[in-house]
Write a protein that holds these residues in place. Structure first.
Motif: not given
Lengths: 130, 127
Positions: B14-25
């Protein structure tokens, strides 16, 4: 138990690498196996041999290199993340026409498949940072 | 590519995505892991929590940021047999978003259900 380790943050800015190092040391001391330590995102910066921290501070990169030598750890730096951030070994430097390399002893550069493989082969994959 | 699946039995990733797409990589590099990992024929799911739901929103325009808009890549996941995308309901609601604002079909799940999904995994990579 067989552990895979993922380090997602660079040295000094973030605690992730320190905590991962202490975890690995403690796990080894308890007789566990470390299948691989994989460095991703800014975590690749843990592998530069050009860091010169103040003498009264811990040397994070050197510490990883020494632990790797002592326990034959497999320290793997993600190639895609490394290329973005200017981390390279001799052959990568040559291939990309760069005049220097900066990978510390004990680290090797390889692909993301090595992370997936660690997830498959290890009993637990423990993620530090991000 | 079954020879890459050294253990023989597929694990649940499971890949957990918690961050906005831009602003960090993190979002972009997470997606790179998903694409590489797809070759290993494991049982793959993606979860989107918090600002991570923004990764899937339609109409992303990154031109003035001078960074690549990688949101079309989510539409290609199907070609890699990555079809289990879970989005946490509260994260969408808190941001005034609904399923129709997203670039790919997803399963919108409650926080409780998301916890159950996580509980059932072998490997969780959180970015």
């Amino acid at each position: 138990m067989k552990f895979g380790i993922l380090v997602n943050e660079g040295p000094y800015t973030h605690q992730a690498s320190d905590t991962a190092y202490q975890f690995v040391k403690a796990a080894l001391a308890k007789g566990h196996e470390i299948y691989r330590v994989f460095f991703y995102h800014d975590g690749v910066n843990n592998a530069t041999r050009l860091t010169v921290p103040p003498q009264d501070d811990r040397n994070i990169v050197k510490r990883w290199s020494e632990l790797a030598a002592q326990h034959k750890l497999d320290l793997v730096v993600c190639i895609a993340a490394a290329q973005r951030r200017g981390l390279m070994d001799k052959s990568e430097a040559k291939r990309n026409g760069k005049d220097a390399d900066n990978i510390a002893p004990g680290f090797r550069i390889s692909g993301l498949g090595q992370l997936i493989e660690a997830g498959i082969q290890a009993d637990r994959l423990v993620v530090f940072g991000a | 590519m079954s020879e890459e699946n050294a253990g023989g039995v597929a694990k649940k990733f499971l890949y957990v995505n918690r961050k906005a797409p831009y602003g960090t990589i993190y979002a972009l590099e997470s997606l790179e892991v998903v694409l590489i990992g797809a070759a290993f024929e494991q049982d793959v799911s993606l979860a989107f929590l918090g600002d991570g739901v923004y990764q899937l929103t339609k109409g992303q325009d990154t031109k003035s940021l001078e960074v690549k808009n990688f949101s079309p890549t989510y539409r290609a996941l199907e070609d890699y047999d990555v079809t289990k995308l879970y989005v946490e309901e509260g994260a969408l609601q808190a941001r005034g978003l609904s399923e129709s604002d997203l670039v790919v079909p997803v399963e919108v799940v409650s926080a409780q259900r998301m916890a159950e999904i996580m509980e059932g995994q072998d490997v969780i990579l959180s970015f």
